[in-house]
Design an enzyme around this catalytic site. Structure first.
Site, PDB file in Angstrom:
ATOM      1  N   ASP A 162     105.852  61.244 -43.756  1.00  0.00           N
ATOM      2  CA  ASP A 162     105.246  60.963 -42.458  1.00  0.00           C
ATOM      3  C   ASP A 162     106.266  60.894 -41.329  1.00  0.00           C
ATOM      4  OD1 ASP A 162     102.643  60.962 -43.306  1.00  0.00           O
ATOM      5  OD2 ASP A 162     102.631  58.827 -43.790  1.00  0.00           O
TER       6      ASP A 162
ATOM      7  N   ARG B 237     109.551  43.896 -40.611  1.00  0.00           N
ATOM      8  CA  ARG B 237     109.108  44.637 -39.419  1.00  0.00           C
ATOM      9  C   ARG B 237     109.718  44.155 -38.111  1.00  0.00           C
ATOM     10  NH1 ARG B 237     108.814  48.287 -42.750  1.00  0.00           N
ATOM     11  NH2 ARG B 237     106.814  48.972 -43.545  1.00  0.00           N
TER      12      ARG B 237
ATOM     13  N   ASP C  81     101.262  46.790 -40.183  1.00  0.00           N
ATOM     14  CA  ASP C  81     102.603  47.121 -39.718  1.00  0.00           C
ATOM     15  C   ASP C  81     102.630  47.668 -38.292  1.00  0.00           C
ATOM     16  OD1 ASP C  81     103.985  46.196 -41.903  1.00  0.00           O
ATOM     17  OD2 ASP C  81     103.797  48.069 -43.013  1.00  0.00           O
TER      18      ASP C  81
ATOM     19  N   SER D  13     101.555  54.210 -52.023  1.00  0.00           N
ATOM     20  CA  SER D  13     102.357  53.950 -50.828  1.00  0.00           C
ATOM     21  C   SER D  13     103.225  52.742 -51.140  1.00  0.00           C
ATOM     22  CB  SER D  13     101.428  53.666 -49.645  1.00  0.00           C
ATOM     23  OG  SER D  13     102.145  52.987 -48.650  1.00  0.00           O
TER      24      SER D  13
HETATM   25  N1  ARG Z   1     100.169  44.388 -47.274  1.00  0.00           N
HETATM   26  C1  ARG Z   1     101.548  44.164 -46.953  1.00  0.00           C
HETATM   27  C2  ARG Z   1     101.669  43.688 -45.535  1.00  0.00           C
HETATM   28  O1  ARG Z   1     100.828  43.941 -44.729  1.00  0.00           O
HETATM   29  C3  ARG Z   1     102.412  45.357 -47.217  1.00  0.00           C
HETATM   30  C4  ARG Z   1     102.166  46.551 -46.345  1.00  0.00           C
HETATM   31  C5  ARG Z   1     102.936  47.791 -46.689  1.00  0.00           C
HETATM   32  N2  ARG Z   1     102.603  48.235 -48.005  1.00  0.00           N
HETATM   33  C6  ARG Z   1     102.865  49.432 -48.528  1.00  0.00           C
HETATM   34  N3  ARG Z   1     102.588  49.588 -49.767  1.00  0.00           N
HETATM   35  N4  ARG Z   1     103.376  50.397 -47.836  1.00  0.00           N
HETATM   36  O2  ARG Z   1     102.645  43.070 -45.209  1.00  0.00           O
END
Ligand code: ARG
Length: 401
Positions: free
Chosen positions: A14, A94, A123, A174
């Protein structure tokens, strides 16, 4: 001269497609920024890939120490766990990524930052809100939220544009990884009834494949910050790395969570967080020894609020900063050592000691050393009268009124 944008670049499909897409759609120069938070990746190769795909510049920042010391450990001191299960690895990373992106953007004279998040997750909000808090003048570009391509179409777009499509793209999952944990979603995991296939786990062994003998670790804390393992001083980062390996070997830290995203969707995520699991329980055990009942109870309420703030992307908010100051103050007595046993997927605190322990053997013991004046307990009955009244007495009282 073209405007510049700083893209948070993972090296994946991506964000690689995003380099091309932004350059075309927005006619901007893309600076790719890759941040090392402990995911085991080939950062030099990622940098080369960014340049090959069309970035005008590619930077790598090693932020592992910063991540552990300024984000993870404050969260550990606060005992934050989202909805009782998730140790917030992705959520804690993040704001740091956004902060570093903003710093590079300001230094490079960029007018925008970009991220590869879709419009369905948490995110995107964490990035957008963090950037808005730190540098509201910067525009945020989110290609994966804007381009409306399916995964297949993205692969097709990449192929058309000579972007290498790695074999791992065939994986239905993912994944996001950093020192505090691994998050795994999509594929079969989208069915909350389906047991996670063993293949998704790479940090932790299945309990049946772990050693039959337990391992013990002694973790020393100073002001609520872990700084030593088995009597050996080490950096936070090293300690977390070591614990991830050891606790992972014993199968500790697997979490299967159907969580509430802030955008209003329930999602099923699997986490592997061996070090986080061990450290959070060890830290709490030391607080149980060194904080008063009231301090501990109030802190637990703060932890709930604090976890939501982190999950919801509000790391840079005033309230989060205020809570951090409160939490830091609570940690002044949280010094000592905690002994943890790792066995067959479980981590159990089996011992704790502290020069500032509030535990008193002489008050707690039932042996002859007992110094607790049991006759004083009658006083409690006077203070908390109701629980010891019989029902008949209680009814009699009501009739009196
Ligand atoms: N659910 C988690 C959060 O919102 C992880 C998000 C990213 N997960 C991923 N498998 N890319 O913090």
């Amino acid at each position: 001269m073209k405007d510049k944008v700083v893209l948070a670049y993972s090296g994946g499909l991506d964000t690689s497609a995003a380099i091309k897409w932004i350059a075309e759609k927005y006619s901007m120069d893309v600076i790719a920024l890759s941040i090392d938070l402990g995911a085991e990746k080939e950062y030099e190769a990622i940098k080369q890939k960014a340049l090959k795909v069309g970035a005008v510049k590619a930077l790598i920042v090693d932020a592992r120490e910063m991540f552990i010391n300024d984000y993870v450990f404050p969260a550990l001191q606060a005992d934050v766990i989202y909805e009782g299960q998730y140790t917030l690895a992705t959520a804690l990373a993040r704001p740091l990524i956004a902060k570093l992106q903003v710093e590079v953007a300001l230094r490079e004279g960029a007018t925008a930052v970009a991220h590869g998040c879709t419009g369905k997750g948490n995110d995107q909000v964490r990035f957008d809100v963090s950037v808005a808090a730190l540098a509201p003048q910067l525009k945020v570009i989110a290609p994966a939220r804007e381009w409306g391509m399916t995964r297949e179409e993205t692969i097709e777009y990449a192929r058309r544009n000579g972007i290498p499509v790695p074999v791992t793209v065939a994986s239905p999952y993912s994944i996001d990884e950093n020192l505090w944990g691994k998050s795994i979603e999509c594929g079969i995991l989208e069915d909350p009834w389906a047991e996670p296939p063993e293949e998704i786990y790479t940090w932790t062994r299945a309990a049946k494949d772990t050693p039959d003998e337990p391992a013990y670790v002694e973790i020393s804390f100073e002001r609520g910050v872990p700084g030593g393992l088995d009597g050996k001083k080490m950096s936070g980062r090293e300690l977390v790395e070591k614990l991830n390996l050891l606790a992972g070997l014993h199968g500790v830290g697997r979490v299967d969570h159907v969580e509430n995203r802030l955008v209003g969707i329930k999602s099923r995520e699997i986490y592997e967080s061996p070090a986080a699991t061990v450290l959070l329980s060890a830290h709490l055990a030391l607080e149980q020894l060194t904080l008063s009942k009231d301090q501990l109870r109030f802190k637990q309420r703060v932890a709930l609020e604090y976890a939501d703030l982190i999950y919801n992307g509000l790391w840079f908010s005033g309230l989060r900063q205020d809570l951090a100051a409160y939490v830091a103050h609570t940690q002044r007595h949280v010094n000592g050592v905690v002994r943890v046993k790792l066995l067959k997927g479980r981590s159990t605190v089996v011992g704790r000691k502290s020069p500032e322990s509030l535990y008193s053997y002489k008050l707690a013991t039932y042996d002859k050393e007992d110094q607790f004046d049991q006759s004083a307990a009658v006083g409690f009955i006077q203070i908390f009268g109701l629980p010891v009244r019989t029902q008949a007495q209680a009814q009699g009282m009501e009739e009196d009124q």
